[in-house]
Design an enzyme around this catalytic site. Structure first.
Site, short mmCIF file in Angstrom:
data_model
loop_
_atom_site.label_atom_id
_atom_site.label_comp_id
_atom_site.label_asym_id
_atom_site.label_seq_id
_atom_site.Cartn_x
_atom_site.Cartn_y
_atom_site.Cartn_z
N HIS A 1 -2.63 68.27 39.06
CA HIS A 1 -1.33 67.72 39.46
C HIS A 1 -0.56 67.34 38.20
O HIS A 1 -1.13 67.24 37.11
CB HIS A 1 -1.53 66.50 40.35
CG HIS A 1 -2.10 66.83 41.70
ND1 HIS A 1 -1.91 66.02 42.79
CD2 HIS A 1 -2.85 67.86 42.13
CE1 HIS A 1 -2.52 66.54 43.84
NE2 HIS A 1 -3.11 67.66 43.45
N CYS B 1 0.80 61.29 44.85
CA CYS B 1 -0.13 61.41 45.98
C CYS B 1 -1.25 60.38 45.81
O CYS B 1 -1.31 59.65 44.81
CB CYS B 1 -0.70 62.84 46.02
SG CYS B 1 -1.82 63.19 44.64
N GLU C 1 0.80 64.49 37.20
CA GLU C 1 0.36 63.25 36.57
C GLU C 1 -0.96 63.47 35.83
O GLU C 1 -1.17 62.94 34.74
CB GLU C 1 0.21 62.14 37.61
CG GLU C 1 1.51 61.76 38.31
CD GLU C 1 1.81 62.60 39.55
OE1 GLU C 1 2.61 62.13 40.37
OE2 GLU C 1 1.24 63.70 39.72
N CYS D 1 -3.30 60.94 42.54
CA CYS D 1 -2.63 60.49 41.32
C CYS D 1 -2.40 58.98 41.33
O CYS D 1 -2.43 58.33 40.28
CB CYS D 1 -1.33 61.27 41.12
SG CYS D 1 -1.66 63.03 40.83
N SER E 1 6.98 60.96 44.18
CA SER E 1 6.06 59.88 44.49
C SER E 1 4.62 60.39 44.38
O SER E 1 4.29 61.44 44.92
CB SER E 1 6.32 59.37 45.91
OG SER E 1 5.42 58.33 46.23
#
Length: 153
Positions: A60, A87, A62, A90, A85
């Site tokens: 991901h 998940c 992040e 993360c 935002s």
């Protein structure tokens, strides 16, 4: 980090994450970008969602930014900036390593774990950025199956 983040600074840092999101889209991936900034404001790492490109469900945005930053003695005072935002995966990373603040580009297309993070003392700066929202809405419209895979539906 005794003071609330300045909106102008948050938007300037978001620009780095948006660049990453655009890079991911250009590579045929999901347009989500992130950056990790140090307590001193230095860019520690940046990255974008590479689930498609790397055939790696854990990559991901992040995570990519976090890995790009390398080992840090502490994450206290750091800021994770993300176009979307985070998940639960993360959000867990933010909690696990004690990242102090998360700047969120938008939460309209996906409302992740930022409320949970706020409940646990992480400062959340939600920008409701129209560019982030438009980028993801366009992607979702054109790639609904890939989007649903990414969010676990």
């Amino acid at each position: 980090m005794d003071q609330v983040m300045d909106q102008a600074q948050a938007r300037a840092w978001l620009a780095t994450a948006v660049e990453e999101a655009r890079a991911g889209l250009a590579e045929g991936g999901i347009p989500i970008g992130a950056a990790l900034y140090g307590a001193d404001g230095a860019l520690l790492g940046r990255g974008h969602n590479r689930r498609v490109q790397d055939d790696d469900p854990s990559m991901h945005a992040e995570t990519a930014a976090f890995r790009s930053a390398g080992r840090q003695r502490t994450y206290r005072g750091t800021t994770m900036v993300t176009t979307l935002s985070p998940c639960w995966y993360c959000s867990g990373l933010v909690r696990q390593f004690g990242i102090s603040r998360v700047v969120v580009g938008e939460a309209a297309t996906f409302h992740g774990g930022h409320d949970w993070l706020a409940e646990h003392g992480v400062e959340i700066v939600l920008l409701d950025d129209p560019e982030c929202t438009a980028l993801l809405r366009g992607f979702i419209k054109n790639n609904p199956a890939l989007w649903n895979e990414d969010i676990g539906e």
